[in-house]
Write an enzyme that holds these catalytic residues in place. Structure first.
Site, mmCIF file in Angstrom:
data_model
loop_
_atom_site.group_PDB
_atom_site.id
_atom_site.type_symbol
_atom_site.label_atom_id
_atom_site.label_comp_id
_atom_site.label_asym_id
_atom_site.label_seq_id
_atom_site.Cartn_x
_atom_site.Cartn_y
_atom_site.Cartn_z
ATOM 1 N N ARG A 114 0.902 -1.110 0.057
ATOM 2 C CA ARG A 114 -0.021 0.110 -0.085
ATOM 3 C C ARG A 114 0.859 1.179 -0.014
ATOM 4 N NH1 ARG A 114 -3.859 1.715 4.874
ATOM 5 N NH2 ARG A 114 -5.690 3.056 3.704
ATOM 6 N N CYS B 141 -7.751 6.714 0.250
ATOM 7 C CA CYS B 141 -7.212 5.258 -0.081
ATOM 8 C C CYS B 141 -7.928 4.419 0.999
ATOM 9 C CB CYS B 141 -5.625 5.044 -0.005
ATOM 10 S SG CYS B 141 -5.287 3.389 -0.140
ATOM 11 N N SER B 142 -8.829 3.694 0.741
ATOM 12 C CA SER B 142 -9.852 3.012 1.403
ATOM 13 C C SER B 142 -8.937 1.963 2.459
ATOM 14 C CB SER B 142 -10.674 1.987 0.787
ATOM 15 O OG SER B 142 -11.645 2.908 0.034
ATOM 16 N N GLN B 143 -9.410 1.804 3.754
ATOM 17 C CA GLN B 143 -8.813 0.977 4.768
ATOM 18 C C GLN B 143 -8.630 -0.344 4.256
ATOM 19 O OE1 GLN B 143 -11.928 1.930 7.475
ATOM 20 N NE2 GLN B 143 -11.581 -0.068 8.427
#
Length: 201
Positions: free
Chosen positions: A26, A52-54
């Protein structure tokens, strides 16, 4: 949730998703100031009000999507390109992944991130003006949407191929949509999530 048939070879979603999350770091898809927080299970800002999604949410959505090797996948709201790269890892070099992003600056950055990931069967492009998703002859076997729609967008439903699947947040509900071989569409609800709004106009 009933099984989804696909002409591509299916894989065990849980093992494959876990492997993809390990393989695609990530940190390479975050602004420099956010990279120290990459391992935290939380959404992180990437600019222009986007995130940026978890990781736990991304993993859950990928498991719902049940991506087979060799699939053709559309990634809507691709942002930094992390989900595009994760999908590319899942489909393998015999597959195809197209990420689309509305915000031009983020799309350019995300495209560079995806290119650096070294999976040339995946690319990220700016969304075409006035077009939601990216229509394709025959449709996409999988569609992932990482922003919340006000209602289920027919424009995206129409881009799901027969025997295909879409995962999309609608309001705060995660919706899994399956299209049967005869074109019949079925939806199920898979819990509540929070996302930035999907730009549909």
């Amino acid at each position: 949730m009933s099984p989804v048939r696909d002409d591509a070879v299916p894989v065990d979603g849980h093992d494959a998703v876990a492997a993809a999350m390990r393989a695609v770091d990530r940190r390479g898809f975050l602004p420099r100031a956010q990279r120290a927080s990459a391992a935290f299970d939380q959404p992180l800002p990437i600019g222009h009000g986007q995130t940026c999604s978890q990781p736990s949410t991304v993993a859950a959505m990928l498991r719902m999507l049940r991506v087979p090797r060799g699939a053709a996948v559309l990634d809507v709201g691709a942002g930094s390109g992390w989900t595009t790269a994760l999908l590319a890892h899942l489909v393998g070099p015999e597959g195809e992944v197209l990420g689309v992003e509305r915000i031009a600056n983020i799309a350019a950055w995300g495209a560079a991130n995806v290119a650096r990931a070294g999976m040339p069967w995946a690319r990220l492009v700016p969304a075409a003006p006035g077009v939601l998703g990216s229509p394709r002859p025959g449709g996409w076997s999988r569609v992932l949407v990482s922003a919340s729609a006000r209602s289920l967008p027919q424009e995206l439903v129409d881009q799901v191929a027969p025997r295909g699947r879409m995962v999309i947040p609608v309001g705060h509900l995660m919706i899994v949509l399956d299209r049967d071989a005869d074109g019949t569409v079925r939806t199920t609800q898979e819990g509540t999530y929070s996302f930035v709004p999907l730009v549909e106009d």
